[in-house]
Motif scaffolding. Sequence first.
Motif, PDB file in Angstrom:
ATOM      1  N   SER A 131      43.768  29.119  44.432  1.00 51.44           N
ATOM      2  CA  SER A 131      42.510  29.232  45.170  1.00 51.44           C
ATOM      3  C   SER A 131      41.685  30.424  44.707  1.00 51.44           C
ATOM      4  N   VAL A 132      42.347  31.539  44.445  1.00 49.48           N
ATOM      5  CA  VAL A 132      41.619  32.751  44.053  1.00 49.48           C
ATOM      6  C   VAL A 132      41.112  32.659  42.616  1.00 49.48           C
ATOM      7  N   THR A 133      41.866  32.002  41.742  1.00 49.28           N
ATOM      8  CA  THR A 133      41.467  31.990  40.330  1.00 49.28           C
ATOM      9  C   THR A 133      40.573  30.811  39.971  1.00 49.28           C
ATOM     10  N   VAL A 134      40.908  29.592  40.407  1.00 53.36           N
ATOM     11  CA  VAL A 134      40.126  28.426  39.983  1.00 53.36           C
ATOM     12  C   VAL A 134      39.670  27.551  41.140  1.00 53.36           C
ATOM     13  N   GLY A 135      39.782  28.019  42.376  1.00 60.74           N
ATOM     14  CA  GLY A 135      39.387  27.243  43.543  1.00 60.74           C
ATOM     15  C   GLY A 135      37.879  27.238  43.735  1.00 60.74           C
ATOM     16  N   GLN A 136      37.462  26.644  44.863  1.00 60.80           N
ATOM     17  CA  GLN A 136      36.031  26.496  45.141  1.00 60.80           C
ATOM     18  C   GLN A 136      35.342  27.848  45.329  1.00 60.80           C
ATOM     19  N   ASN A 137      35.964  28.760  46.029  1.00 61.74           N
ATOM     20  CA  ASN A 137      35.385  30.089  46.254  1.00 61.74           C
ATOM     21  C   ASN A 137      36.096  31.136  45.404  1.00 61.74           C
ATOM     22  N   SER A 138      36.413  30.774  44.188  1.00 62.95           N
ATOM     23  CA  SER A 138      37.197  31.654  43.318  1.00 62.95           C
ATOM     24  C   SER A 138      36.319  32.650  42.586  1.00 62.95           C
ATOM     25  N   ILE A 139      36.985  33.534  41.906  1.00 68.57           N
ATOM     26  CA  ILE A 139      36.300  34.540  41.096  1.00 68.57           C
ATOM     27  C   ILE A 139      35.492  33.864  39.993  1.00 68.57           C
ATOM     28  N   ARG A 140      36.062  32.838  39.406  1.00 69.65           N
ATOM     29  CA  ARG A 140      35.387  32.122  38.314  1.00 69.65           C
ATOM     30  C   ARG A 140      34.109  31.425  38.801  1.00 69.65           C
ATOM     31  N   SER A 141      34.171  30.770  39.947  1.00 72.68           N
ATOM     32  CA  SER A 141      32.998  30.084  40.493  1.00 72.68           C
ATOM     33  C   SER A 141      31.903  31.080  40.851  1.00 72.68           C
ATOM     34  N   ILE A 142      32.304  32.185  41.429  1.00 68.52           N
ATOM     35  CA  ILE A 142      31.316  33.202  41.816  1.00 68.52           C
ATOM     36  C   ILE A 142      30.625  33.776  40.588  1.00 68.52           C
ATOM     37  N   SER A 143      31.370  34.014  39.514  1.00 66.32           N
ATOM     38  CA  SER A 143      30.745  34.550  38.298  1.00 66.32           C
ATOM     39  C   SER A 143      29.805  33.525  37.666  1.00 66.32           C
ATOM     40  N   GLN A 144      30.144  32.236  37.734  1.00 64.65           N
ATOM     41  CA  GLN A 144      29.247  31.204  37.215  1.00 64.65           C
ATOM     42  C   GLN A 144      27.951  31.166  38.017  1.00 64.65           C
ATOM     43  N   MET A 145      28.057  31.282  39.337  1.00 63.93           N
ATOM     44  CA  MET A 145      26.847  31.262  40.175  1.00 63.93           C
ATOM     45  C   MET A 145      26.008  32.519  39.975  1.00 63.93           C
ATOM     46  N   GLU A 146      26.638  33.663  39.768  1.00 64.04           N
ATOM     47  CA  GLU A 146      25.890  34.895  39.517  1.00 64.04           C
ATOM     48  C   GLU A 146      25.143  34.820  38.181  1.00 64.04           C
TER      49      GLU A 146
END
Length: 165
Positions: free
Chosen positions: A21-36
């Motif tokens: 969840s933290v690495t590749v989940g919906q609210n993960s670090i990766r998703s947040i960096s893509q949205m930023e």
Amino acid sequence: MKRAKYLLTLFLGTLCYVVLSVTVGQNSIRSISQMEEQKRLVSRRTTEIQNINSELSLELNALQNDKAVIAAYARKLDYVCEGEKLVKINGLKPFQTALYDTGKILRHEEPVFLSEKYCKIISVFLAALCFIIFVLYDLNHGNFAITKKKRPIITGIPVYDIPQV
């Protein structure tokens, strides 16, 4: 120690879910960096469009109010004032007005992530696999038996330990 192994399966399943969840989940670090990153692109593009808008506003104001700018623009369009003579030169390209490049359209892109459903499925599968491995280990080492062991039947005189009064 036997119970700790089985609690370890729950811990591993939960840990796997949290890590996914933290690495590749919906609210993960990766998703947040893509949205930023997408937010930075949109804000940069917005700034460019605002600069183009201010330039066009200045040009519109000059064309509406400044007679010298209006006359220069009319001459570029091959208009002449009274008393001026027009000379055409063949072989030259016609004048093209400056077009402002507003760039390409930016579309919203959904971030790539692993859904919560799949994170849970993977973690349950890992916990079940760990549980099966521990059960097989215990079966192999005789710590756990599928069939009940028959207790020996004691024959003879039963001896009871009764306290004397």
